[in-house]
Every structure is written in structure tokens, then in C-alpha cells.
Motif scaffolding. Structure first.
Motif, short mmCIF file in Angstrom:
data_model
loop_
_atom_site.label_atom_id
_atom_site.label_comp_id
_atom_site.label_asym_id
_atom_site.label_seq_id
_atom_site.Cartn_x
_atom_site.Cartn_y
_atom_site.Cartn_z
N ARG A 1 0.92 -1.18 -0.10
CA ARG A 1 -0.37 -0.11 0.02
C ARG A 1 0.80 1.26 0.12
O ARG A 1 0.48 2.21 -0.43
CB ARG A 1 -1.10 0.13 1.22
N ILE B 1 3.80 1.82 -1.42
CA ILE B 1 4.36 2.04 -2.60
C ILE B 1 3.92 3.12 -3.53
O ILE B 1 4.98 3.92 -4.07
CB ILE B 1 4.60 0.57 -3.67
N PRO B 2 2.70 3.23 -3.73
CA PRO B 2 2.21 4.43 -4.47
C PRO B 2 2.77 5.77 -3.85
O PRO B 2 2.91 6.69 -4.41
CB PRO B 2 0.56 4.17 -4.74
N ILE B 3 2.59 5.85 -2.50
CA ILE B 3 3.04 6.93 -1.97
C ILE B 3 4.39 7.09 -1.95
O ILE B 3 4.87 8.33 -2.38
CB ILE B 3 2.70 6.81 -0.26
N ILE C 1 6.29 6.37 -4.53
CA ILE C 1 6.51 6.88 -5.99
C ILE C 1 6.04 8.33 -6.22
O ILE C 1 6.84 8.94 -6.98
CB ILE C 1 5.37 6.08 -7.15
N ALA C 2 5.15 8.87 -5.31
CA ALA C 2 4.73 10.19 -5.36
C ALA C 2 5.97 11.15 -4.75
O ALA C 2 5.76 12.14 -5.10
CB ALA C 2 3.50 10.53 -4.67
N SER D 1 13.34 6.47 -2.04
CA SER D 1 12.76 7.46 -2.78
C SER D 1 13.76 8.81 -3.03
O SER D 1 13.74 9.33 -4.17
CB SER D 1 11.58 8.35 -2.03
N ASN E 1 2.80 16.00 -10.28
CA ASN E 1 3.24 14.94 -9.33
C ASN E 1 2.19 15.17 -7.83
O ASN E 1 1.51 14.26 -7.39
CB ASN E 1 4.71 15.14 -8.62
N PHE F 1 -1.27 13.50 -8.84
CA PHE F 1 -1.16 12.22 -8.63
C PHE F 1 -1.16 11.91 -7.18
O PHE F 1 -1.70 11.04 -6.82
CB PHE F 1 0.22 11.91 -9.38
N SER G 1 -4.72 12.25 -5.93
CA SER G 1 -5.41 10.94 -6.35
C SER G 1 -5.36 9.71 -5.50
O SER G 1 -6.19 9.04 -5.49
CB SER G 1 -5.22 10.92 -7.88
N ILE G 2 -4.03 9.30 -5.14
CA ILE G 2 -3.79 8.12 -4.55
C ILE G 2 -4.07 8.18 -3.29
O ILE G 2 -4.35 6.97 -2.50
CB ILE G 2 -2.39 7.76 -4.89
N TYR H 1 -5.84 5.39 0.23
CA TYR H 1 -4.93 5.01 1.15
C TYR H 1 -5.76 4.78 2.58
O TYR H 1 -6.30 5.58 2.92
CB TYR H 1 -3.65 5.72 1.51
#
Length: 592
Positions: A331, A333-335, A337-338, A498, A549, A552, A555-556, A560
Motif C-alpha cells: 500500500r 509503494i504508490p506513496i 512513487i509520489a 525515494s 506530481n 497524482f 489522487s492516490i 490509502y
């Protein structure tokens, strides 16, 4: 009564001493133990920033590398520094434990620092001095000279891989999540952790860079090497006060087995009742000091790993808790990436921001300001903002949000992302003004120094520190807090990863933009002569990238779900055990 009080004095979070014995709260851990840990980090940050802040200038002035090549060498090295903690986290969680991984890595770190000091000190390990306007026309460093210098840098990077993910985690481990007072102290730990370590950063960005520019690189690198050795000795001296966590096995293996088991049973239907999924006995969790996690509906496909099919193969059947641990790591991982794009912005502080400073008037009376010392304003800004945030903002906002942290960690990160957009807009406008002054004074072709104070760059450095107080502190705390208890080192390495990927992304973008903008006979945006370059366009591109970014990120975070507090899980576990024992006693009475 005395026995009961002694029992209550033991930690409840599974921490032990180096021999594996349970530890008393009154004898180990807390702020006393943290003081030894913090001293190390102060000196380590002094060593790291003493190198990274001025590295681009050493590569340019001493090894005669151009703008793009020197900047990319810096970001590639910094990227490696921040990527290697994944390996260090694996070794700590799966084999040696955090303490011994840290100690072994510190020896490698000191070896790299010592070799680096040697490489900048011995005349035969660097090319002869050169003062030509275009450094690429000077005699280039030989293969041996480059091998020794970069060999030292990357040896140091390997050492950092073992120290970085474990030192902050060792510090956080000194507070018991299941003790109200210590849990409250832990909420402030990461704020004060960042506050303390940036004293070392401030020293590096002021005193060390001045010594490197005006006294010599030997002393400039020798001092942090000595400081690092002293700090490791101090850390080891604090060993009797530390609480330790026992290695629980490779987190990568546990995660991979969940994914594999779920994939192999993709056709198996999920039971309607989650209690039918495979789970270990509560007694086993309590006995091993581990934490049971209930099944959640998110990422439902992975729940198939816990469906009972008759096989006990660990690659076919995993416990619900193991599945939920894997979900928690996925969960995040998208954070993570941001945070890549803002990490790319941070990379500019050590490269292009510093190169800009070399073109400006650095005089302040008879004193000449080293360009890399502007990095100190990032540190000062961050220190002030962290204190104001912790002591002023949080108490005020708590009244409305009822959140112990004031605002959520993701909200705090969001503020930092907005500030990164603003930083690059200001950097672009400032650079446009600098280029106009260069044209007005006929300094475009010769790349001469502009009659413009270096302090025009101050706003972008100060705002970068403010952004760090929101984004970087929250990021470190978020990945530690949201990681499962058995994967804290890996969770902490998400934060450093990151930064690593952000630096590699910076190298990629700089090379790509430089190449594309020079095609078809165009002048290009990034040249060795910054007065002929167009860094204003490059920074404007970054501003747009940061805005996209942020969209993005917004959005994610809607999808969460924060993990449940482990202390609550332990409370539930305790209550469930009481119920089970009561039922067992009742059954025995009925039999009698």
C-alpha cells in the motif's frame, strides 16, 4: 505487589538486550539511549554533507569535469547512497539485527571516508591545477585517479547502506508503543531526530565547506572522518542502554511467499467469513512478542494466500497476519512513487543551485561566501520550521483535528509537495533575472562573474528547508509508522529509496534535457557556461512536473487506508487470550 511492579517494568514490545533477555523499561531505552544514537547521526550528517554539498565543485575544479558530467556524477553517487539501505534493511531484518548490521557497516563507512581523505590529499592522485575558462580543455584525471576517488565514494556508499536504515530505527525502538508515556514521546521523536541531526548538517554547510574552499580539501575531509570515528565509539559506548529487536527473517521472502501463494490459488474462492482463513494461534503470537493483524478487505486477492487447501507449504499457505503485513508494504509503494519528483528537486541543491552560486558575487566585506554554504540556509530554515511545527502549530491545530500529530502524515506531506511547486517557480524567475543581468553586462560569452549578490538565491534555499520540514520529516515517520512491526527497517528504507531514485531521475532528466535541447543545431539549456544556458526553462519544466506530481499524490491518498495501531492490536490480543483462558477453565470445571 513488588513482583507485580517489577513485571510491569519490563517492555511489552518484544525488545531484548544483546543476549536476548527481556529488558526493564527503567534500565534501558528512552531518551537516555537515544542521546548516544543522536550523537552518531550528528557526526554522520556532518561527514555526508561535508562531501555531498561541495562535491560538484571538487569534480569541476580539481577533476576538471563539465557541468552535466559533474552534476550527474554527484546525483549518481547520492542516488547510490540512498538506494543501498534496502540491502542494509534486508541484512538487519533477516540476519544480523539492526545493531550488528549498523556496527559492521560503520567500519566500511570509516574505511571509505579514510580512503577519500587520502585521495584528495596525495598530489599523485589528482590532475595538476588548471584555471582555463572551460575545464574540459584542462588535463583530465587518469583512470587510476578516478578509480581511487570514486572507489572511496562508493565504498562509503556501501557503508551508508547498512547505517542509514538502521540508525533511526534503533532510535525509535527505544520507545515502547505499549507504554502511554513512551508512546507520546515517540510522536515527537522524528521531529527532534531531524532537528538534532541537522546541527551536523549546518556545521558541514558552513564550517566544512569554508575550510574546503579556503584552507584545503585534506582538512575539509579529514575533520568529518575523525568526527565519524569518534561518533561510532560513542554509539558503541551506549550499548548497555539500548533495547534491541530480534531478527524475524527476510521481509522479502515473507512478502514473496504471500504473492506466490495467492497467485497459485487464484482460482480458489475466498470464504465469506474471514475467520475461516489460516491464522496462527494467539498463544504463539503472545509467546514470541509478535502482533496479530486481522484480515482487511483491501487487496482482497492476496487473502487467497491464507485460504486452507490442505497444503502446509509456506509458499502455498500463509497466515492472515503475514498477508496483512505484505498488504501494508504494498500500500505504501504508490506513496513512495509520489515522493520521487520532490526528491529530484532536492538533488538540485547539491548540483545546479551550487553551480549558479559560482557565477554570482560572493563577497560580504572581505569575506568570500562559499557557494555550497547556502545549503546551510536549508538547514536553518528546516530547524526553525520543525520547532515551530512541533511547539506552535501542532498544539493549536490539535484542538480542531483531535489528532495527536495535529494533521495526518499524508496531509503534512501534501503541504511539502505544494511548496516544491512554489520553489521551482521562484527558482525559474530568479534564474531569468540572473540571465538578464548577464546580458546587460556583456558577460554571456565569457561566463564571467555577475555584479549580482549570491543572496538572490536565498529564497529557493530557505523554501527548500521549509518544504523538508513538512515532506521529509513526515515521509520518514510515515514509512516507519505504517510498516509492520517486523519490517520497520524495510519501511524506513522506503524513505531513503525515494531519495535515491530521485537522484537517479535527476541524472536521467539532466542528460536527456541537455541532449534533446542541443539537437538540430540549437544551443541547449544546460551548458558548461551557465550564462549562456537556460536553467530558467529547466526549472519551469520542474515546476510543471511538481504540479502534475501533486495531482497524482492527491489522487492516490484518497484510496490509502492507515494501518491500525499496533498497541490496539496488542490490547485486543490480550483480551482475546483472557477470554480463551476463561473458556478453557469453564470447560475443565464442567468436566469435573
Amino acid at each position: 505487589m513488588a513482583v507485580e511492579e517489577g513485571k510491569d517494568d519490563y517492555t511489552q514490545d518484544g525488545t531484548v538486550d544483546l543476549r536476548g533477555n527481556p529488558v526493564r523499561r527503567s534500565e534501558r531505552g528512552g531518551w537516555t539511549a537515544c542521546s548516544f544514537v543522536v550523537v552518531y547521526e550528528v557526526f554522520e550528517r556532518m561527514a555526508y554533507y561535508g562531501i555531498s554539498s561541495n562535491l560538484v565543485l571538487y569534480l569541476t575544479r580539481k577533476l576538471h569535469q563539465g557541468t552535466v558530467k559533474s552534476a550527474n556524477n554527484v546525483t549518481n553517487w547520492v542516488g547510490t547512497i540512498w538506494i543501498t539501505p534496502i540491502l542494509g534493511a534486508y541484512v538487519a531484518d533477516a540476519h544480523l539485527g539492526r545493531y550488528w548490521t549498523f556496527v559492521c557497516a560503520s567500519i566500511i563507512y570509516i574505511s571509505g571516508m579514510s580512503l577519500l581523505t587520502l585521495s584528495v590529499s596525495v598530489p599523485g592522485l589528482k590532475p595538476p591545477p588548471c584555471h582555463l575558462p572551460n575545464v574540459e580543455d584542462c588535463k583530465q584525471a587518469s583512470t587510476l585517479e578516478l578509480a581511487v576517488f570514486f572507489g572511496a565514494l562508493y565504498t562509503l556508499a556501501v557503508g551508508t547502506g547498512g547505517t542509514k536504515p538502521n540508525i533511526s530505527t534503533i532510535g525509535a525502538d527505544q520507545f515502547d508503543d505499549f507504554h502511554p508515556k513512551e508512546k507520546a514521546q515517540k510522536l515527537s521523536f522524528f521531529n527532534w531526530w531531524m532537528f538534532s541531526i541537522f546541527f551536523g548538517t549546518l556545521f558541514a554547510n558552513t564550517v566544512l565547506v569554508y575550510i574546503q574552499d579556503n584552507v584545503g580539501w585534506t582538512l575539509g575531509y579529514g575533520l568529518p572522518t575523525i568526527g565519524l570515528i569518534i561518533s561510532v565509539i560513542i554509539f558503541v559506548a551506549g550499548t548497555p542502554f539500548y533495547r534491541h529487536r530480534v531478527p524475524t527473517g527476510s521481509p522479502f521472502t515473507r512478502m514473496a511467499s504471500v504473492i506466490m501463494a495467492a497467485a497459485r490459488k487464484w482460482r480458489v474462492p475466498l470464504p465469506s467469513d474471514p475467520k475461516e482463513l489460516y491464522e496462527l494461534d494467539l498463544e504463539e503470537y503472545a509467546r514470541n512478542g509478535k502482533f496479530k493483524i486481522d484480515s482487511t478487505p483491501g487487496l482482497r486477492f492476496l487473502n487467497k494466500a491464507a485460504v486452507k487447501t490442505g497444503s502446509t507449504d509456506p509458499w502455498m499457505l500463509c497466515s492472515v497476519t503475514q498477508v496483512e503485513e505484505t498488504k501494508q508494504m504494498l500500500r505504501m509503494i504508490p506513496i513512495m512513487i509520489a515522493t520521487f519528483v520532490p526528491s529530484t528537486m532536492i538533488a538540485q541543491i547539491n548540483t545546479l543551485f551550487i553551480k549558479q552560486g559560482t557565477t554570482l558575487d560572493r563577497r560580504m566585506g572581505s569575506f568570500h561566501i562559499p557557494p555550497a554554504s547556502l545549503h546551510g540556509f536549508v538547514t536553518i530554515s528546516m530547524l526553525v520550521c520543525v520547532v515551530l511545527y512541533d511547539r506552535v502549530f501542532v498544539p493549536i491545530i490539535q484542538k480542531w483535528t483531535k489528532n495527536p500529530r495535529g494533521i495526518t502524515l499524508l496531509q503534512r506531506m501534501g503541504v511539502g509537495l505544494v511548496l516544491h511547486v512554489l520553489i521551482m517557480v521562484i527558482a525559474s524567475l530568479t534564474e531569468r533575472y540572473r540571465l538578464n543581468v548577464a546580458r546587460e553586462n556583456g558577460l554571456v560569452e565569457n561566463g564571467g562573474q555577475l555584479p549580482l549578490t549570491i543572496f538572490i538565491l536565498l529564497p529557493q534555499f530557505v523554501l527548500m528547508g521549509t518544504a523538508d520540514a513538512f515532506l521529509e520529516v513526515a515521509k520518514l515517520e510515515f514509512f516507519y509508522d505504517q510498516a509492520p512491526e517486523s519490517m520497520k527497517s524495510l519501511g524506513t528504507s522506503y524513505s531513503s529509496t525515494s531519495l535515491g531514485i530521485g537522484n537517479f531521475l535527476s541524472s536521467f532528466l539532466l542528460s536527456t534535457v541537455s541532449d534533446i535541447t542541443q539537437r538540430h543545431g540549437h544551443q541547449g539549456w544546460i551548458l558548461n557556461n551557465l550564462n549562456k544556458s537556460h536553467l530558467d526553462y529547466y526549472y519551469a519544466f520542474f515546476a510543471v512536473l511538481n504540479f502534475l506530481n501533486f495531482i497524482f499524490f492527491v489522487s492516490i491518498i484518497k484510496f490509502y487506508v492507515y494501518k491500525a495501531e499496533v498497541s490496539d492490536s496488542m490490547h485486543v490480543l490480550t483480551e482475546e487470550l483472557k477470554v480463551m483462558r476463561l473458556k478453557a477453565s469453564n470447560q475443565e470445571l464442567l468436566k469435573e
